[in-house]
Scaffold this motif. Structure first.
Motif, short mmCIF file in Angstrom:
data_model
loop_
_atom_site.label_atom_id
_atom_site.label_comp_id
_atom_site.label_asym_id
_atom_site.label_seq_id
_atom_site.Cartn_x
_atom_site.Cartn_y
_atom_site.Cartn_z
N GLN A 219 12.12 4.36 -6.20
CA GLN A 219 10.97 4.53 -5.32
C GLN A 219 10.05 5.65 -5.77
O GLN A 219 8.99 5.86 -5.19
N LEU B 179 1.34 5.57 -6.25
CA LEU B 179 0.85 4.37 -6.91
C LEU B 179 0.64 3.27 -5.87
O LEU B 179 1.29 3.25 -4.84
N LEU C 212 -0.54 -5.28 -2.98
CA LEU C 212 -0.71 -3.91 -3.41
C LEU C 212 -0.33 -3.68 -4.88
O LEU C 212 -0.96 -2.91 -5.57
N ALA D 255 7.08 6.92 1.42
CA ALA D 255 6.47 7.69 0.33
C ALA D 255 6.15 9.11 0.78
O ALA D 255 6.41 10.08 0.06
N VAL E 26 5.01 8.24 -6.68
CA VAL E 26 5.82 7.55 -5.67
C VAL E 26 5.24 6.16 -5.43
O VAL E 26 4.05 5.91 -5.61
N ASP E 27 6.13 5.27 -5.04
CA ASP E 27 5.72 3.91 -4.70
C ASP E 27 5.02 3.98 -3.35
O ASP E 27 5.65 4.23 -2.32
N GLY E 28 3.72 3.74 -3.34
CA GLY E 28 2.94 3.93 -2.12
C GLY E 28 2.96 2.73 -1.19
O GLY E 28 2.34 2.76 -0.13
N VAL E 29 3.64 1.66 -1.56
CA VAL E 29 3.59 0.46 -0.72
C VAL E 29 4.12 0.76 0.67
O VAL E 29 3.48 0.49 1.67
N LEU F 51 -1.91 6.68 0.73
CA LEU F 51 -0.73 6.47 1.56
C LEU F 51 -1.12 6.03 2.98
O LEU F 51 -0.66 6.59 3.97
#
Lengths: 373, 592, 369
Positions: A98, C165, C334, A131, A123-126, C170
């Protein structure tokens, strides 16, 4: 025609017998709450632990190890070493990690000479919430590292502020401890509003309401006879939920049980008032179910502060939440469980619940007529 | 108030009431003025949709009239609904029994609601149970009772505290003739012994004759009021039984087209004829058919109703839309008149069990091609189960069912292509339009292209549905709903037609029109299987099968079944008498 | 056979659209849920009410207070002059956190001793509490670094250079709203398919249907296909709203998105048909749908990550089709993923769909005819 206790008792006995014999009422009153509690208790957690992160350190030495050691030591992270940043990025894209922490090959040299060597973090912002939490944890790791570095070298601290966070009431920072109590509001909404609205709609559908209406029975008696058994059922559900929360999920109950019960009773009355009000508008189970889910169940979930922070909602929605009884009850529940008896929480929220109960019940009484048109 | 109203239990003065459904406003009652006398049975008689239930609800104070005044037992209903409700007993059409509660618990509830003191209860319950014969079932859940028993329990609940006025909204719908007769006995006993006033609504016209007074309503208007004799008086000398050696259907066809004939109905092997008042009379009719024998008989209530409906002329009334000419053949293939000797439905030793309970027990019978065959029985006798097995809706536990030569176990889908089915309740898609329903049913029966278009056009013309093609099926008047249902069942020109109580509740003219079509179909070789509680429908059948307790009780033509019941005390039994006698001989049907 | 199925399909769609309840079911609840979820369901913090108890009252501490006041995350509700009300403000939930700046703050800054700043957070909602700690900590760190720089302090040997990313800001709406596509598609498909047989049973039209030459498979298809169409249409509308109204970027391939949704809707249709075959009344069907929907949504990763669940619950989620479609939808939106990257999510759904449809077919044959 005066009110007659015999009529009222007769109707109430009928309601109890029906509840006892109707499997779907029992399902909504007991199976659904238990299912919700178990699913939520075990399935819902916002606490990130052992987050897999990729660690890319092309030229490790004692200095980089002083940093990565902190990561390995943290309960929040599970670092996995990658040989190149490309591989780490692929792992991030494939959701295997992550986050990525990257100390470039000149890290030690830059840190020791000019300072401000970048610790690359992706960081994986999904999942934005996770995150953010990861970023927060990383910052703490970094700050601790800086402090221990300065200490070991006998230098003044690099960070001039000593942050002293203190979590009041939920020191273990367990999301269970606030989600499980909040769930009680959702469960009581199910029995209070959804089940009551469905049961009355069923009387309309089966024609029993018409038969009741031509007896000398008064509208108030019909409503009271519905209120009492479902009030008892809802409070029963509350007791079961509290029991499960405390004994199965180990949520502490700091406040007094008596206050909790009193507040629950007020909320139950408000929910029943909603249920009765819905049933005065919807005479089929289909319509009653739809309206009850959209106006009571869904808001209790989303707009009550049970999961999502009310302060952060747009103003219009913040205003709407004031009309939702579950909002006051969730506040009370979380406080009663995690904080204890706090007058300044109990009084205004209980008053709001009482007011809503009175308004809904009065509206339900005003809308209920002994006529079919 | 004048003393005329003093002896009336119910006074209605120009009562009006309409309802909004969607954008349309429907006038349920268009100015009804009437009164019902105390200590009498007043029949509120009319077909479904006439406004009977609306009137009942207005009298009970459950609805408020748009205009007009209603006085019940000297009280103004609009001003004092609770006062009225404490004096009356009301049994709605689908009486609200709590199905999860036992018989005793239902009684207890209504005793509490009616404020019956605990002291008098035991005696009252005993009396009611004796009256209704429900004693053995006190601890059975209401949901497990048969249709007839439910109605009796509903009545008992209404009577827990003897009311001054009893409103009964179609208590005999869906009830077999035996239970129907028992209900009537309870009510007559109540009026005679307890001097209660009863308002009894019904769509069964034969029940009007048991009332002291009749209010005949049709399409929201009062068509007539008075004692039942008042309706039949004008028909005196105009009713005959006709026989001729040409077959009953041909005879009816012939007579129906004869001038001077007002009405014809098949009754077993004979035809019942009613003449118009100004007709050339009996001789003129006799000349129309060779070798015709006309036997005068007593007029009945229905004759009076039909006369009134016909007198209103063909305009306006849906019921009077021209019936299809018998010439336009619903089936393409020419029928053999003599195709009678071929069994198209064969039921051999069929048994059906539901768990422990045997609903159908070793039943065997045959239906010939082109026959109209009736399946009768009390509630719970197994006739619905048999009917559902024949339609392929339910597999038999044992035995064999062959329909149109196919075994339903192995070739149900093929067999189903040969049958048409019309359910008792309107069971088309109410939200779809007439043409969407026709298109859907013709498609699922495999029709397509020009053939499908031709059949849809045929249905539009034959059943006068063309103008209503874009109307929602659910909003059609009852008579048209029933036509549409028949049209849908006939789209694929089936060899066999299954009908489940097809004309329950429709007005007498619509029923005649319906049966003329069925007769025409039978004449072309279509086999028709009917299940019904309704003796008038049974009279149209070539042969009847009466079931009781899952077994075949008797089988034969209506005349033969009537003849079997003939005795010294009943020289000329009706089919209902014969039915009740047959069931009675086999033992109480509901003790099972 | 196909003509009959087509006729049934057309009839189903007409019936759903002509029935006011059916129409409401397709339009009302999804719209309300889209709005409520879209606007209200967010983990982001804005305007969080806090109080500051500044015991120091010097220029440096005031500039720290200004940093809090200037942050969009926080709204400073009260500046306290004594410590008495600190706990009371939190306890009564008037504020969610109190920042306490120590009396020695300025002195310590100049003495190069870490100056203590207490952040007391209401832990009754620990997620919010944790996020507040994070935001407050970031402000304190920024202040520290700026102070050191301005006052000739030592530079830190290393600084964090954090970037997110796929979702730079965010914004948790970007997480929740694509999830709604899966959520609403599931709810609507299940309601359309799950209630259809029960509704016909209650209206009495089901017998009429059974006496026609339609075979169980025809009915299964005729009842299942409308769900498929409704589900995919519903999904398309919400996808459009997600992109055009909520401005969530759609970066990946539409083909992958629709392939995922198609497999998902197939799996859900199978579950809906099974519920349909088993329930005699609409109430039972509704209850059945509810009993399936609640756990399936909670245990899908829609709002809370699957990774946080206990091990055995995580394994349980493997049979939940929504788990996979959520990954697909979010990845396509995304991450910009294509079919190849999502194969690991596609095949389990295909397998689940096969299983549920087979089960539904078996139940139909057994229970419906």
């Amino acid at each position: 025609m005066r009110a007659s206790p015999r009529r009222l008792l007769g109707l109430m006995r009928k309601e109890f017998l029906q509840i006892r014999r109707d499997p779907s009422a029992l399902a909504i009153a007991f199976v659904l709450p238990a299912l919700l509690l178990l699913v939520f208790g075990y399935g819902v957690s916002l606490d990130a632990r052992h987050v897999p992160i990729a660690l890319v350190v092309p030229s490790p030495d004692a200095f980089t190890t002083s940093f990565t050691g902190q990561l390995y030591g943290s309960p929040y992270f599970e670092p996995r070493s990658f040989r190149s940043i490309q591989r780490a990025e692929r792992a991030l894209a494939a959701r295997q990690v992550q986050g990525v922490v990257w100390l470039q090959s000149d890290f030690t040299r830059r840190a020791e000479s000019v300072g401000d060597a970048p610790i690359g973090v992706f960081v994986d912002g999904v999942d934005a919430n996770t995150a953010r939490i990861i970023e927060g944890y990383l910052r703490q790791v970094w700050a601790n590292w800086l402090a221990s570095l300065a200490r070991s070298r006998g230098q003044p601290p690099t960070l001039v502020l000593a942050e002293q966070p203190r979590m009041r009431f939920n020191a273990e920072v367990s999301s269970h401890d606030y989600l499980v109590p909040g769930l009680i509001a959702v469960i009581m909404t199910l029995t209070g509003a959804l089940l009551t609205a469905l049961v009355i709609a069923r009387e309309w559908e089966r024609g029993t309401m018409e038969a009741l209406m031509v007896t000398p029975v008064r509208v108030t008696e019909i409503l009271l006879a519905k209120l009492a058994p479902y009030f008892a059922l809802g409070m029963g559900g509350m007791l079961v939920s509290v029991g499960l929360a405390v004994f199965l999920f180990g949520v502490p109950l700091h406040g007094s049980f008596l206050v909790l019960t009193g507040c629950s009773a007020l909320f139950m009355l408000a929910a029943l008032g909603m249920g009765l009000l819905i049933s005065s508008a919807a005479h089929t189970q289909f319509a009653a179910g739809q309206i009850a889910i959209v106006t009571t169940f869904l808001p209790a979930f989303i707009l009550s502060g049970f999961v999502f922070d009310i302060h952060s909602m747009p103003l219009a929605i913040r205003l709407i939440t004031h009309l939702i009884a579950a909002r006051y009850f969730v506040t009370l529940l979380q406080s009663q469980f995690l904080a204890g008896d706090i007058r300044s929480v109990i009084v205004p929220n209980a008053a709001a619940l009482a007011l809503m109960a009175v308004v809904f019940l009065a509206l339900a009484r005003a809308r209920a007529r002994k006529r079919l048109d | 108030m004048s003393d005329r109203t003093a002896d009336a239990a119910i006074v209605l003065e120009d009562v009006r009431r309409s309802f909004r459904t969607g954008r349309r406003s429907v006038e349920a009652l268009a100015g009804v003025s009437a009164r019902a006398a105390r200590a009498q049975i007043t029949g509120l008689v009319g077909p479904d949709g006439a406004g009977k239930t609306t009137l009942m609800r207005l009298i009970a104070g459950l609805l408020r009239p748009d205009a007009g005044r209603i006085e019940v037992l000297g009280l103004d209903v609009a001003r004092n609904p609770l006062g009225v409700q404490s004096r009356l007993g009301y049994m709605p059409q689908r009486f609200g029994l709590y199905e999860d509660l036992t018989v005793r618990e239902n009684l207890e509830l209504y005793a509490d609601l009616q404020g019956l003191s605990p002291g008098g209860r035991a005696a009252r319950y005993a009396e009611l149970m004796r009256m209704t014969g429900l004693e053995p079932f006190l601890s059975r859940r209401a949901g497990r009772l048969s249709g007839g028993m439910k109605q009796k329990l509903g009545l008992a609940c209404t009577l827990v505290n003897p009311p001054q006025l009893l409103l009964l909204d179609e208590p005999t719908v869906g009830v077999d003739p035996v239970s129907r007769r028992e209900l009537w006995q309870i009510i007559e006993h109540l009026v005679r012994d307890a001097r209660a006033t009863v308002l009894f609504s019904t769509a069964y016209l034969d029940e009007a004759e048991r009332c002291d007074q009749v209010l005949l309503i049709h399409e929201g208007r009062l068509l007539g009021s008075g004692p039942p004799e008042h309706f039949t008086a004008a028909m005196k000398g105009r009713s005959f039984i006709a026989t001729a050696p040409i077959g009953r259907r041909a005879l009816q066809e012939r007579l129906a087209r004869t001038p001077g004939v007002l009405d014809t109905v098949i009754q077993g092997g004979r035809v019942r004829v009613v003449t118009t008042g100004d007709s050339p009379g009996r001789q003129g009719i006799a000349a129309a058919v060779p070798d015709l024998t006309l036997t005068p008989i007593a007029p009945r209530f229905e004759d009076g109703f039909v006369a009134r409906l016909r007198a209103r002329g063909p305009d306006g009334s849906a019921a009077l839309a021209a019936p299809a000419s018998s010439g336009s053949a619903p089936t393409g293939e020419p029928a053999e008149a003599s195709a009678g000797r071929e069994a198209i439905i064969r039921v051999s030793e069929v048994t059906r069990r539901f768990g422990e309970f045997t609903a159908v027990d070793q039943v065997s019978f045959e239906v010939q091609r082109g026959e109209v065959f009736g399946l009768l029985g009390a509630n719970g006798a197994g006739k619905s189960t048999t009917f559902r097995m024949l339609c392929g809706l339910l597999p038999p536990t044992e035995g064999e069912l062959r329909v149109a030569g196919f075994d339903l176990r192995t070739a149900a889908a093929v067999a189903r292509r040969r049958i048409g089915y019309m359910a008792q309740r309107f069971s088309l898609y109410g939200d779809l339009t007439v043409s969407q329903n026709l298109r859907f049913f013709s498609s699922v029966y495999g029709l397509s292209g020009p053939q499908q278009r031709r059949r849809i056009e045929w249905a539009g013309g034959e059943f006068s549905l063309g103008a209503l093609a874009e109307a929602k099926a659910g909003e059609l008047p009852l008579g048209f709903k029933q036509r549409l249902a028949l049209a849908c069942a006939l789209m694929h020109e089936p060899e066999i037609l299954f009908l489940d109580e097809p004309t329950s509740g429709v007005d007498p003219l619509a029923r005649r029109e319906f049966w003329r079509r069925i007769n025409a179909l039978a004449g072309q070789g279509v086999t028709v299987l009917v299940t019904t509680h309704f003796m008038e429908e049974a009279e149209y059948c070539d042969r009847l099968l009466i079931m009781a307790q899952g077994r075949v009780l008797t089988e034969g033509t209506p005349d033969a079944i009537k003849a079997a019941a003939r005795g010294p005390e009943r020289p000329d039994p009706t089919l209902e008498d014969a039915f009740i006698a047959a069931i009675g001989a086999a033992g109480a049907p509901e003790a099972a | 056979m196909w003509r009959r199925v087509l006729a049934l399909l057309v009839k189903e769609l007409l019936a759903v659209l002509a029935d006011p309840h059916g129409r409401w079911l397709l339009i009302g609840p999804p719209l309300i849920q889209l709005v409520v979820f879209g606007y209200a369901a967010s983990f982001d913090l804005n305007h969080v009410p806090i109080a500051i108890y500044n015991q120091d009252r010097s220029q440096p501490s005031r500039s720290l207070v200004a940093r809090f006041a200037g942050s969009p995350t926080f709204t400073v509700e009260a500046l306290l002059s004594s410590g008495r009300r600190v706990n009371e403000l939190i306890d009564s939930r008037r504020v969610e956190a109190v920042v306490v700046i120590d009396r020695r703050f300025t002195r310590d800054l100049y003495r190069h001793v870490p100056a203590p700043v207490q952040v007391i957070v209401d832990g009754r909602n620990s997620n919010t509490g944790l996020l507040i700690e994070g935001y407050a900590g970031a402000i304190l760190t920024d202040f520290s670094l700026a102070w050191s720089r301005a006052h000739g302090g030592a530079r830190p040997p290393a600084v964090l250079d954090a970037r997110a990313l796929y979702n730079q800001t965010l914004d948790s709406h970007w997480f929740i709203i694509p999830g709604i596509i899966a959520l609403l598609t599931q709810v609507e498909t299940l309601l359309v398919v799950g209630l259809t047989v029960a509704r016909e049973r209650e209206l009495g039209t089901f017998d009429q249907l059974l006496v026609t030459p339609l075979r169980p498979l025809d009915i299964l298809l005729g009842k299942g296909l409308p769900g498929l169409l409704v589900g995919l249409t519903e999904a398309s509308v919400i996808i459009a709203a997600t992109v055009l109204w909520f401005h969530v970027p759609l970066r990946g391939s539409l083909a992958a998105l629709y392939l995922g949704l198609l497999l998902f809707v197939l799996a859900v249709t199978g579950i809906g048909l099974a519920i349909s075959a088993l329930s005699a009344t609409q109430q039972q069907a509704l209850l059945g749908a509810f009993l399936f929907l609640v756990p399936s949504i909670i245990l899908s990763g829609f709002a809370t990550p699957i990774a946080n669940m206990p091990r055995w619950v995580q394994e349980l989620t493997l049979v939940n089709p929504m788990r996979y479609v959520l990954v697909i939808v979010r990845s396509v939106f995304l991450r910009g993923s294509g079919v190849a990257a999502l194969l690991s999510q596609l095949w389990p759904m295909a397998l689940i769909g096969l299983a549920t449809l087979t089960a539904a077919g078996w139940l139909f044959r057994k229970r419906v005819t």
